[in-house]
Scaffold this motif. Structure first.
Motif, PDB file in Angstrom:
ATOM      1  N   GLY A  36      47.857  43.142  25.322  1.00 62.21           N
ATOM      2  CA  GLY A  36      47.563  43.916  26.517  1.00 62.21           C
ATOM      3  C   GLY A  36      48.513  45.087  26.696  1.00 62.21           C
ATOM      4  N   VAL A  37      49.755  44.924  26.235  1.00 63.28           N
ATOM      5  CA  VAL A  37      50.747  45.996  26.344  1.00 63.28           C
ATOM      6  C   VAL A  37      50.275  47.229  25.577  1.00 63.28           C
ATOM      7  N   ILE A 156      47.722  40.523  29.653  1.00 61.89           N
ATOM      8  CA  ILE A 156      49.080  40.828  30.077  1.00 61.89           C
ATOM      9  C   ILE A 156      49.474  39.837  31.163  1.00 61.89           C
ATOM     10  N   PHE A 157      50.571  39.132  30.936  1.00 63.98           N
ATOM     11  CA  PHE A 157      51.014  38.051  31.819  1.00 63.98           C
ATOM     12  C   PHE A 157      49.917  37.007  32.017  1.00 63.98           C
ATOM     13  N   GLY A 158      49.110  36.790  30.984  1.00 64.26           N
ATOM     14  CA  GLY A 158      48.040  35.800  31.059  1.00 64.26           C
ATOM     15  C   GLY A 158      46.773  36.284  31.727  1.00 64.26           C
ATOM     16  N   GLN A 170      35.828  33.895  41.239  1.00 64.79           N
ATOM     17  CA  GLN A 170      34.834  32.844  40.995  1.00 64.79           C
ATOM     18  C   GLN A 170      35.276  31.852  39.912  1.00 64.79           C
ATOM     19  N   ASP A 171      35.840  32.387  38.823  1.00 62.33           N
ATOM     20  CA  ASP A 171      36.114  31.542  37.662  1.00 62.33           C
ATOM     21  C   ASP A 171      37.591  31.457  37.280  1.00 62.33           C
ATOM     22  N   GLY A 172      38.456  32.260  37.911  1.00 63.89           N
ATOM     23  CA  GLY A 172      39.847  32.318  37.474  1.00 63.89           C
ATOM     24  C   GLY A 172      39.978  33.258  36.285  1.00 63.89           C
ATOM     25  N   PRO A 173      41.171  33.437  35.739  1.00 62.80           N
ATOM     26  CA  PRO A 173      42.426  32.771  36.120  1.00 62.80           C
ATOM     27  C   PRO A 173      43.129  33.434  37.299  1.00 62.80           C
ATOM     28  N   TRP A 174      44.076  32.703  37.861  1.00 64.99           N
ATOM     29  CA  TRP A 174      44.772  33.197  39.049  1.00 64.99           C
ATOM     30  C   TRP A 174      45.644  34.417  38.739  1.00 64.99           C
ATOM     31  N   GLN A 175      46.063  34.586  37.472  1.00 61.72           N
ATOM     32  CA  GLN A 175      46.892  35.738  37.116  1.00 61.72           C
ATOM     33  C   GLN A 175      46.171  37.063  37.388  1.00 61.72           C
ATOM     34  N   VAL A 176      44.836  37.061  37.184  1.00 61.48           N
ATOM     35  CA  VAL A 176      44.051  38.270  37.440  1.00 61.48           C
ATOM     36  C   VAL A 176      44.063  38.586  38.936  1.00 61.48           C
ATOM     37  N   LEU A 177      43.902  37.553  39.767  1.00 65.43           N
ATOM     38  CA  LEU A 177      43.925  37.755  41.215  1.00 65.43           C
ATOM     39  C   LEU A 177      45.266  38.324  41.661  1.00 65.43           C
ATOM     40  N   LEU A 178      46.346  37.762  41.124  1.00 65.24           N
ATOM     41  CA  LEU A 178      47.675  38.213  41.516  1.00 65.24           C
ATOM     42  C   LEU A 178      47.931  39.647  41.045  1.00 65.24           C
ATOM     43  N   LEU A 179      47.637  39.927  39.773  1.00 66.05           N
ATOM     44  CA  LEU A 179      47.907  41.251  39.223  1.00 66.05           C
ATOM     45  C   LEU A 179      47.030  42.315  39.881  1.00 66.05           C
ATOM     46  N   PRO A 235      37.659  46.506  36.354  1.00 71.55           N
ATOM     47  CA  PRO A 235      38.551  45.686  35.511  1.00 71.55           C
ATOM     48  C   PRO A 235      40.010  46.107  35.656  1.00 71.55           C
ATOM     49  N   LEU A 236      40.911  45.228  35.259  1.00 69.16           N
ATOM     50  CA  LEU A 236      42.339  45.518  35.354  1.00 69.16           C
ATOM     51  C   LEU A 236      42.715  46.777  34.574  1.00 69.16           C
TER      52      LEU A 236
END
Length: 323
Positions: A36-37, A156-158, A170-179, A235-236
């Motif tokens: 991702g970097v 990046i960071f999972g 809806q499906d996760g992961p929580w890292q996407v929500l946080l980032l 998307p991120l």
């Protein structure tokens, strides 16, 4: 492909070229191609190329915004002149006078939106590029199947760069929500600070009393929250693009305000103080220096001459009395 995607095909091809070139550069420097970097650095590289190309347009936009605020009092007079007049002749006359005023100041109502309008096709071209790669499909140009697979795996960071906040909700992961939440906060903050630089430092005192200034203060709190939509729906990878672009705008705005402030604004006074400390003299300071001595001199001479004028008859009248 839908109609809009087909329309953007040439620009999307250019975006893919720039993205892939930067990706190859960082791969050559030792960054894993599927990381991702690597893709975030490639997106930042794309921002640098795009925003560098738009520097002349952006500087023109900043100057146009300044002129719009400077001409606001004159525009207000024209609007007041035709207030309450709804006939066609009055509307046409107001339109002519307004356009003449815009021409006089070398600006127009749409020039301040030009950089954003030019960036939007690039933004959506990148959106289609990353969406296709998120589906693990090749792009329209240099984005091969292998590169699409690399982006498909990139994290990046999972948090997978291909995912959106809504998908993660809806499906996760929580890292996407946080980032995604952090990026939204950073995008809103950077946009707010960019607008605040103009409103607080680069506007003259005269302009601050105009309706246009009050409208801009309202927009100061409204526009940044438009990033709530992009932060949730895109998307991120795209959010990294927009946040980097915001940082570029904020830094560019700071440089422009510092070097070319609006006369009569707080930034202008601060610039004069800096140049005076360095012993440098600008054209503005020369003009200000010419004006400042003449005004006090006139103010000193006028009261003295009035006193003398009043005093002159007194001796004459006293002399007449003696005679």
């Amino acid at each position: 492909m839908d109609f809009f995607e087909t329309l953007l095909w040439p620009l999307r091809w250019v975006v893919e070229v720039l993205l892939v070139v930067w990706h190859q550069v960082f791969t050559y420097l030792g960054v894993p191609p599927e990381s991702g970097v690597n893709w975030i650095l490639s997106i930042i590289g794309l921002v640098i190329v795009v925003r560098s190309a738009l520097i002349p347009v952006t500087v023109k936009q900043i100057k146009s915004q300044r002129r719009m605020l400077e001409m606001a009092p004159e525009l207000k007079k024209i609007q007041a002149k035709y207030k309450g007049k709804t006939d066609q002749f009055s509307r046409e006359a107001m339109s002519r006078e307004s356009m003449a005023l815009y021409k006089k100041h070398g600006t127009n109502p749409f020039s301040s939106c030009l950089p954003i309008l030019l960036q939007m096709p690039i933004f959506f071209s990148l959106f289609y590029t990353l969406r296709t790669a998120s589906e693990n499909k090749p792009g329209v140009g240099m984005m091969t199947q292998e590169l699409s697979s690399n982006f498909y795996q990139a994290e990046i960071f999972g948090a997978p760069l291909k995912m959106t906040f809504m998908q993660a909700w809806q499906d996760g992961p929580w890292q996407v929500l946080l980032l995604a939440s952090i990026l939204v906060i950073l995008m809103i903050s950077s946009q707010f600070f960019t607008q605040l630089q103009i409103v607080s430092k680069n506007i003259s005192e005269e302009t601050k009393s105009s309706p246009m200034y009050r409208q801009q203060k309202i927009m100061l709190y409204i526009i940044p929250f438009m990033f709530l939509f992009s932060g949730v729906a895109f998307p991120l990878g795209l959010n990294f693009y927009w946040f980097t672009s915001n940082l570029w705008t904020m830094a560019q705005q700071f440089i422009v305000i510092r070097s070319m402030p609006t006369p009569g604004s707080e930034a202008f006074r601060q610039r004069q103080e800096r140049l005076q400390k360095r012993g440098k003299l600008t054209f503005e300071e020369v003009e200000a220096g010419k004006d400042q001595p003449t005004k006090p001199a006139g103010q000193r001479q006028q009261p003295v001459s009035k006193k003398r004028a009043k005093q002159q008859p007194k001796p004459g009248s006293a002399g007449n009395q003696k005679k």
